[in-house]
Design a protein around this motif. Structure first.
Motif, short mmCIF file in Angstrom:
data_model
loop_
_atom_site.label_atom_id
_atom_site.label_comp_id
_atom_site.label_asym_id
_atom_site.label_seq_id
_atom_site.Cartn_x
_atom_site.Cartn_y
_atom_site.Cartn_z
N ILE A 274 0.84 -1.21 0.00
CA ILE A 274 0.00 0.00 0.00
C ILE A 274 0.88 1.25 0.00
N MET A 275 1.92 1.26 0.83
CA MET A 275 2.80 2.43 0.90
C MET A 275 3.56 2.63 -0.42
N LYS A 276 3.95 1.55 -1.06
CA LYS A 276 4.64 1.68 -2.35
C LYS A 276 3.71 2.32 -3.38
N MET A 277 2.44 1.90 -3.37
CA MET A 277 1.46 2.45 -4.31
C MET A 277 1.19 3.93 -4.06
N THR A 278 1.34 4.34 -2.80
CA THR A 278 1.01 5.73 -2.44
C THR A 278 2.25 6.60 -2.21
N GLY A 279 3.42 6.07 -2.57
CA GLY A 279 4.64 6.87 -2.45
C GLY A 279 5.16 7.03 -1.04
N GLY A 280 4.91 6.05 -0.19
CA GLY A 280 5.34 6.14 1.21
C GLY A 280 6.55 5.27 1.51
N GLU A 281 6.92 5.26 2.76
CA GLU A 281 8.08 4.51 3.26
C GLU A 281 7.83 3.00 3.15
N THR A 282 8.82 2.28 2.65
CA THR A 282 8.68 0.83 2.50
C THR A 282 9.80 0.04 3.19
N ASP A 283 10.75 0.71 3.81
CA ASP A 283 11.87 0.02 4.47
C ASP A 283 11.33 -0.75 5.68
N PRO A 284 11.43 -2.10 5.67
CA PRO A 284 10.85 -2.89 6.75
C PRO A 284 11.56 -2.74 8.09
N ALA A 285 12.67 -2.08 8.13
CA ALA A 285 13.40 -1.87 9.38
C ALA A 285 12.99 -0.57 10.07
N LYS A 286 12.20 0.26 9.39
CA LYS A 286 11.89 1.59 9.93
C LYS A 286 10.58 1.64 10.70
N GLU A 287 10.59 2.56 11.66
CA GLU A 287 9.38 2.99 12.34
C GLU A 287 9.28 4.49 12.10
N VAL A 288 8.16 4.93 11.56
CA VAL A 288 7.99 6.34 11.20
C VAL A 288 6.68 6.84 11.79
N GLU A 289 6.76 7.91 12.55
CA GLU A 289 5.57 8.52 13.12
C GLU A 289 5.23 9.76 12.30
N TYR A 290 4.05 9.76 11.71
CA TYR A 290 3.60 10.87 10.87
C TYR A 290 2.67 11.84 11.60
N THR A 291 2.25 11.50 12.79
CA THR A 291 1.29 12.32 13.53
C THR A 291 1.81 13.74 13.73
N ASN A 292 0.97 14.71 13.40
CA ASN A 292 1.29 16.12 13.61
C ASN A 292 0.77 16.49 15.00
N TRP A 293 1.68 16.55 15.96
CA TRP A 293 1.29 16.77 17.35
C TRP A 293 0.77 18.18 17.60
N ASP A 294 1.15 19.14 16.79
CA ASP A 294 0.58 20.49 16.92
C ASP A 294 -0.91 20.47 16.56
N ARG A 295 -1.28 19.69 15.55
CA ARG A 295 -2.69 19.56 15.17
C ARG A 295 -3.47 18.84 16.28
N VAL A 296 -2.84 17.86 16.90
CA VAL A 296 -3.50 17.14 18.00
C VAL A 296 -3.75 18.11 19.15
N LYS A 297 -2.76 18.94 19.45
CA LYS A 297 -2.91 19.92 20.53
C LYS A 297 -4.04 20.91 20.21
N ASP A 298 -4.12 21.36 18.98
CA ASP A 298 -5.19 22.26 18.56
C ASP A 298 -6.55 21.58 18.70
N PHE A 299 -6.64 20.33 18.30
CA PHE A 299 -7.88 19.58 18.45
C PHE A 299 -8.26 19.45 19.93
#
Length: 174
Positions: free
Chosen positions: A142-167
């Protein structure tokens, strides 16, 4: 002290992590209770001033238990000051990180009889090393199809914590 019920439908834990952040932001104003919605809890709605549901997307869908919980508790949810957010990896892209731009929020609005006044969308996280083989391969595809990270060794957090704080602030003011 006022009390808020924070319900989650989470698969890998990022939704719970976001709710914990919101709980921290509400500290001092609200006593928060975090509950797994998958357990289909019996809720004493009179105990709570506000309700927040956070749910994650898995393979393009929200969990069916979320919709069942909403149907079983619709009148109580409609009577409370309530909010909803969903967590997905598509929201890592600008324009897809808003309720108006998220295909998943559009789908939720179409399928759910509950339409809370406050809604939002947050990007999730990739935890490749934690996934079982099938999930890792599917998510990589799915990530390859959508241009995202595919390295199986990685952990990537995409959450925008400023937006969470605003919410969190908008939920507090609800």
């Amino acid at each position: 002290m006022k009390k808020a019920l924070l319900l989650h439908s989470s698969r890998e834990g990022q939704t719970v992590k976001i709710l914990r952040s919101i709980e921290s932001e509400l500290a001092g104003n609200y006593e928060c209770e975090l509950v797994d919605l998958h357990d289909m809890p019996e809720v004493n709605w009179a105990e709570y001033d506000k309700v927040l549901i956070g749910a994650s997307i898995r393979y393009g869908h929200l969990n069916k238990k979320l919709y069942r919980f909403i149907e079983n508790n619709l009148s109580a949810l409609n009577e409370k000051k309530a909010a909803f957010f969903c967590v997905n990896l598509t929201a890592r892209k600008p324009g897809k990180d808003t309720p108006e731009g998220s295909v998943y929020m559009k789908k939720f609005r179409k399928l759910s009889p509950w339409q809370p006044e406050l809604q939002d969308v947050f990007a999730g996280a990739l935890y490749y090393p934690r996934y079982k083989l099938f999930d890792r391969v599917m998510i990589q595809f799915i990530m390859k199809m959508t241009g995202g990270e595919t390295d199986p060794a990685k952990e990537v957090e995409y959450t925008n914590w400023d937006r969470v704080k605003d919410f969190s602030e908008r939920f507090r003011s609800l």
